[in-house]
Every structure is written in C-alpha cells, then in structure tokens.
Design a protein around this motif. Structure first.
Motif, mmCIF file in Angstrom:
data_model
loop_
_atom_site.group_PDB
_atom_site.id
_atom_site.type_symbol
_atom_site.label_atom_id
_atom_site.label_comp_id
_atom_site.label_asym_id
_atom_site.label_seq_id
_atom_site.Cartn_x
_atom_site.Cartn_y
_atom_site.Cartn_z
ATOM 1 N N SER A 125 7.519 -7.532 9.960
ATOM 2 C CA SER A 125 5.986 -7.791 9.720
ATOM 3 C C SER A 125 5.498 -8.716 8.833
ATOM 4 O O SER A 125 6.298 -9.197 7.853
ATOM 5 N N TRP A 126 4.329 -9.200 9.169
ATOM 6 C CA TRP A 126 3.564 -10.445 8.415
ATOM 7 C C TRP A 126 2.337 -9.785 7.874
ATOM 8 O O TRP A 126 1.597 -9.012 8.686
ATOM 9 N N LEU A 127 2.104 -9.860 6.397
ATOM 10 C CA LEU A 127 0.998 -9.135 6.177
ATOM 11 C C LEU A 127 0.023 -10.223 5.802
ATOM 12 O O LEU A 127 0.270 -11.183 4.925
ATOM 13 N N ASP A 128 -1.147 -10.326 6.389
ATOM 14 C CA ASP A 128 -2.213 -11.169 6.044
ATOM 15 C C ASP A 128 -3.179 -10.769 4.731
ATOM 16 O O ASP A 128 -3.231 -9.584 4.238
ATOM 17 N N SER A 183 -4.545 -7.228 7.548
ATOM 18 C CA SER A 183 -4.126 -7.243 8.927
ATOM 19 C C SER A 183 -2.420 -7.428 8.689
ATOM 20 O O SER A 183 -1.908 -8.047 7.998
ATOM 21 N N VAL A 184 -1.667 -6.580 9.416
ATOM 22 C CA VAL A 184 -0.467 -6.368 9.739
ATOM 23 C C VAL A 184 0.023 -7.012 11.154
ATOM 24 O O VAL A 184 -0.463 -6.430 12.258
ATOM 25 N N TYR A 185 0.748 -7.986 11.338
ATOM 26 C CA TYR A 185 1.413 -8.198 12.724
ATOM 27 C C TYR A 185 2.899 -8.013 12.701
ATOM 28 O O TYR A 185 3.449 -8.134 11.622
ATOM 29 N N LYS A 186 3.132 -7.479 13.864
ATOM 30 C CA LYS A 186 4.544 -6.970 13.951
ATOM 31 C C LYS A 186 5.288 -7.624 15.110
ATOM 32 O O LYS A 186 4.611 -7.873 16.143
#
Lengths: 111, 154
Positions: A93-96, A100-103
């Motif tokens: 996961s990437w936290l903006d 926003s969280v991109y998974k």
C-alpha cells in the motif's frame, strides 16, 4: 490537481515459489511526486503532494515500511526482497499526502 | 547549532522553520541542506549515539546525468534473524533543499536489508546513510554523486 489520473500501482513478482524461497519484488506507482519546491509560470510555489509511505505485508503482517520524502523521483519505484514462508498474499500500500491509499495484492503459491 | 557560513537572515528563518515541513518549503530554492543539517537530522533520531563506519553498501552512480532520476541501491550486512536484524536505514542528502530522502523499516521477515529506489538530487553532493541494528548499534556510510543536471524543479 483534479485532472491528474488516479495513481496506478504495479507489482512484479513470481506467483509461485518454494517454501522459504527468497524472491525479489519490484513495485512502481504512477504519481507526480510534486516536491513543493517547484514554481508555476506565475511564480507561485506548487504545493507538495507526494506519496509519503509505502508498506509491504504478508498475510496481514507488516514486513517492510518505507517513508518517502520529496527527494523520491516521480513515478516512485522500489524493489526489495521477501521470503515466502507459505502460500499467502502479499499486500502493498502507498499512502498519499492527501490521505488516499493505493493498494495492490499478489498471491504467491508455495508448491 | 552553529551555521557560521550562513547569512544571519537565512539562519533566523531556518531556525523558526525547524520542525514544520510546510515552513521548510517556503525557504528559497537556493537553500540546500548542508552537511550540518544532515548531522542535525541524525541527532534528532539518535541523539549523541556514535555511528560506526561500515556494514552499509550504497550503490549509486558516480556521475548522474539526470538529477531527477538517480538509481539508489543499498544493502546492510546482517544475518536478518529474529534476534539480530536491521531495524531501520535512513538516507540523507547534503545538497538537496530538504535533507531527508527516505527511510526503511525492516523486520526479521525480510531475508536481507536491501532495497532499490530512485531519487532526486539537486546538485553534486554526498548521500549519507545510517543503519540502526536490532541491538541499537548504529552504522554509517556515505557516497558522493556528481550531478550534471539538477533535479529540483525551477
């Protein structure tokens, strides 16, 4: 920046492994990583908007976490190594900056 | 902390800016993170604890043509077992507007304390790494990178 497309994560790793095998994971996500240092044509500073945190987990347990600062290039790439103890799912996961969280997910089967 | 070579005005603005990233971005583009700031960042993390040179292998190009995308690869020597592993690795840039680059928190589930990323470098400078082991020991390493075209907007 409402017109920028939603960041798309990409993960490359094998889908099968031997028990205990060490595999390399390569990740990439499309993101402008606006450093907060740039000026627009009117001379105003473009506000910072980056992905600040990346985490990798296996079956819900965190294996690695990285904090990223504005010195990380656009479309951030990160590769690292994991051990596959058993069949299971890796989640990334990437936290903006904007929350926003991109998974992304990858199932790895031990055969 | 003393920064003797800095003009007084900049020193003041830097002092008030400490701690808030929002304020740091207000600093003029030319202001870069100087070695003193990297030392200050490491001190914030680990106080006066001494870091020993070694154990960290940093892979960076000697000359980076494009400062916007500079590949950085590292590995810290460690058996990576439950009782003896690398807890964290921090990277700092002496010549960027902001000294912090990235930090990594490893666990014993990682077979090796290694990763590869791509970074932005504003100018020719030194990259400093600090690794914290599970027993609290600190190691450090540094690499110089010559940058042909800076990667810092503008």
């Amino acid at each position: 920046m409402a017109d920028t497309p939603k960041p798309t994560p990409r993960v490359r790793m094998p889908a099968t492994a031997k028990a205990g095998e060490i595999i390399e994971v390569k990740t990439l996500i499309s993101h402008e990583m606006e450093s907060g240092q740039r000026k627009d044509s009117a001379g105003a500073t473009v506000p910072r908007k980056i992905i600040k945190e990346f985490t990798a987990s296996f079956n819900g347990k965190q294996i690695l976490k990285a904090d990223w600062h504005p010195a990380i290039s656009a479309n951030p790439y990160q590769s690292f190594f994991v051990r596959v103890p058993e069949t299971g799912t890796f989640t990334f996961s990437w936290l903006d900056d904007d929350g926003s969280v991109y998974k992304a997910e990858q199932k790895v089967t031990v055969g | 902390m003393q920064m003797p070579q800095q003009p007084k005005k900049l020193m003041l603005s830097r002092r008030t800016a400490l701690g808030t990233l929002a304020a740091i971005t207000v600093l003029p583009l030319a202001a870069s993170a100087a070695p003193e700031q990297v030392i200050a960042e490491i001190k914030k993390l680990y106080g006066d604890k001494k870091a020993v040179e070694g154990k960290i292998k940093i892979d960076l190009p000697t000359i980076a043509e494009n400062g916007l995308v500079v590949p950085l690869n590292f590995e810290v020597e460690s058996p990576m077992t439950e009782t003896d592993y690398v807890k964290a690795v921090h990277f700092f840039a002496e010549g960027n507007p902001n000294p912090q680059v990235a930090n990594f928190q490893f666990t014993p589930m990682c077979p090796k304390a290694s990763a590869a990323i791509r970074i932005r470098l504003a100018s020719t400078q030194r990259i400093v790494a600090v690794a914290e082991m599970s027993n609290g020991d600190l190691y450090t390493a540094a690499r110089e990178v010559k940058v042909t075209i800076g990667g810092c907007g503008g």
